[in-house]
Design a protein around this motif. Sequence first.
Motif, PDB file in Angstrom:
ATOM      1  N   UNK A 188      66.746  40.792  47.275  1.00 12.10           N
ATOM      2  CA  UNK A 188      67.917  40.858  48.142  1.00 12.10           C
ATOM      3  C   UNK A 188      67.545  40.911  49.619  1.00 12.10           C
ATOM      4  N   UNK A 189      66.339  41.380  49.928  1.00  8.26           N
ATOM      5  CA  UNK A 189      65.918  41.394  51.336  1.00  8.26           C
ATOM      6  C   UNK A 189      65.783  39.976  51.880  1.00  8.26           C
ATOM      7  N   UNK A 190      65.577  39.006  50.993  1.00  8.15           N
ATOM      8  CA  UNK A 190      65.465  37.619  51.431  1.00  8.15           C
ATOM      9  C   UNK A 190      66.827  36.995  51.733  1.00  8.15           C
ATOM     10  N   UNK A 191      67.891  37.608  51.257  1.00  7.39           N
ATOM     11  CA  UNK A 191      69.228  37.044  51.444  1.00  7.39           C
ATOM     12  C   UNK A 191      70.144  37.972  52.232  1.00  7.39           C
ATOM     13  N   UNK A 192      69.567  38.933  52.946  1.00  9.07           N
ATOM     14  CA  UNK A 192      70.388  39.853  53.724  1.00  9.07           C
ATOM     15  C   UNK A 192      71.335  40.664  52.866  1.00  9.07           C
ATOM     16  N   UNK A 193      70.869  41.041  51.667  1.00  7.71           N
ATOM     17  CA  UNK A 193      71.680  41.817  50.721  1.00  7.71           C
ATOM     18  C   UNK A 193      72.934  41.074  50.265  1.00  7.71           C
ATOM     19  N   UNK A 194      72.902  39.768  50.364  1.00  8.72           N
ATOM     20  CA  UNK A 194      74.028  38.944  49.912  1.00  8.72           C
ATOM     21  C   UNK A 194      73.777  38.539  48.460  1.00  8.72           C
ATOM     22  N   UNK A 195      74.434  39.228  47.526  1.00  6.95           N
ATOM     23  CA  UNK A 195      74.196  38.992  46.107  1.00  6.95           C
ATOM     24  C   UNK A 195      74.607  37.587  45.683  1.00  6.95           C
TER      25      UNK A 195
ATOM     26  N   UNK B  86      49.712  27.213  44.031  1.00 14.45           N
ATOM     27  CA  UNK B  86      50.066  27.853  45.305  1.00 14.45           C
ATOM     28  C   UNK B  86      51.570  27.755  45.563  1.00 14.45           C
ATOM     29  N   UNK B  87      52.159  26.601  45.281  1.00 17.86           N
ATOM     30  CA  UNK B  87      53.600  26.428  45.495  1.00 17.86           C
ATOM     31  C   UNK B  87      54.414  27.328  44.569  1.00 17.86           C
ATOM     32  N   UNK B  88      53.984  27.424  43.314  1.00 19.82           N
ATOM     33  CA  UNK B  88      54.682  28.292  42.359  1.00 19.82           C
ATOM     34  C   UNK B  88      54.564  29.745  42.796  1.00 19.82           C
ATOM     35  N   UNK B  89      53.376  30.120  43.238  1.00 23.91           N
ATOM     36  CA  UNK B  89      53.171  31.499  43.709  1.00 23.91           C
ATOM     37  C   UNK B  89      54.106  31.817  44.868  1.00 23.91           C
ATOM     38  N   UNK B  90      54.240  30.890  45.822  1.00 23.04           N
ATOM     39  CA  UNK B  90      55.091  31.131  46.987  1.00 23.04           C
ATOM     40  C   UNK B  90      56.552  31.291  46.617  1.00 23.04           C
ATOM     41  N   UNK B  91      57.046  30.412  45.736  1.00 27.17           N
ATOM     42  CA  UNK B  91      58.450  30.512  45.322  1.00 27.17           C
ATOM     43  C   UNK B  91      58.696  31.795  44.546  1.00 27.17           C
ATOM     44  N   UNK B  92      57.754  32.152  43.682  1.00 24.27           N
ATOM     45  CA  UNK B  92      57.912  33.374  42.888  1.00 24.27           C
ATOM     46  C   UNK B  92      57.854  34.614  43.765  1.00 24.27           C
ATOM     47  N   UNK B  93      56.962  34.604  44.758  1.00 24.08           N
ATOM     48  CA  UNK B  93      56.834  35.765  45.642  1.00 24.08           C
ATOM     49  C   UNK B  93      58.078  35.943  46.494  1.00 24.08           C
ATOM     50  N   UNK B  94      58.680  34.837  46.915  1.00 26.14           N
ATOM     51  CA  UNK B  94      59.848  34.899  47.802  1.00 26.14           C
ATOM     52  C   UNK B  94      61.006  35.637  47.145  1.00 26.14           C
ATOM     53  N   UNK B  95      61.145  35.452  45.825  1.00 22.75           N
ATOM     54  CA  UNK B  95      62.282  36.077  45.140  1.00 22.75           C
ATOM     55  C   UNK B  95      61.839  37.121  44.112  1.00 22.75           C
ATOM     56  N   UNK B  96      60.636  37.645  44.327  1.00 21.67           N
ATOM     57  CA  UNK B  96      60.164  38.831  43.595  1.00 21.67           C
ATOM     58  C   UNK B  96      60.084  38.627  42.093  1.00 21.67           C
ATOM     59  N   UNK B  97      59.671  37.414  41.674  1.00 14.10           N
ATOM     60  CA  UNK B  97      59.294  37.221  40.268  1.00 14.10           C
ATOM     61  C   UNK B  97      57.821  37.632  40.193  1.00 14.10           C
TER      62      UNK B  97
END
Length: 221
Positions: free
Chosen positions: A68-75, A118-129
């Motif tokens: 949620x920190x990536x979306x400004x707490x916008x669910x 590397x691309x998969x890691x970045x996308x997963x890290x961005x949204x906390x997978x």
Amino acid sequence: MKRSSQEITPDDAGAAAAGASAARPEEEGDAAQAAAVGTPEEKTAEETKGVPKDDKEEVEIFCERDALTQTGDDTAFLREMVVESFEEIEERMVELRRIFRDRSDPSPSVASVRGLAHSIKGAAACFAYNRLRNAAKALELHARELESAALNRRPGKRQAVGQEEEPVDFTESHFEVLNPEYLDVEVQLTEAKAELQRRGYEVEKPKQPEKPDVAPSMPEQ
């Protein structure tokens, strides 16, 4: 006077002291050995010191708070981005599957594996997978190590910074080494999707119903 059975004479004390002196070296040796070896509890603690805990046991599959920190707490926005993130990850997975599962990539390279991970890691890290991120990171780092080792074995000097290197071909030995880590990425992707769905998230866009084929109408005579 009859001596009490509990009374100790000087002779008895001397004998006891001599016996204690004779036994002391052996006891001291046992104590030193015990100190060196340690108690069972100390030994167990020492053996486990510095051993990393299993990431899969300690790390959440998905941390909604961090996402949620990536979306400004916008669910609502997060729900949209979850779908898009899995679309991006799946695009990279299609290419990884061609290399590892289907073996259909005509000219795979270790660099391509590294880049896709590397691309998969970045996308997963961005949204906390988180577990998916860790699995992709492990694949990326191992591929990087293999690539670097192969480049260092090439005759002649390495290319200067900024110059292109001939890619390292993805060989059968690379497949055998990296395949377990690729399979872990597949497992963690499946688990991440299942966890998101369990929490009420969509992980892919709903399929549009197919339009039925309609025969063109014949003009009236």
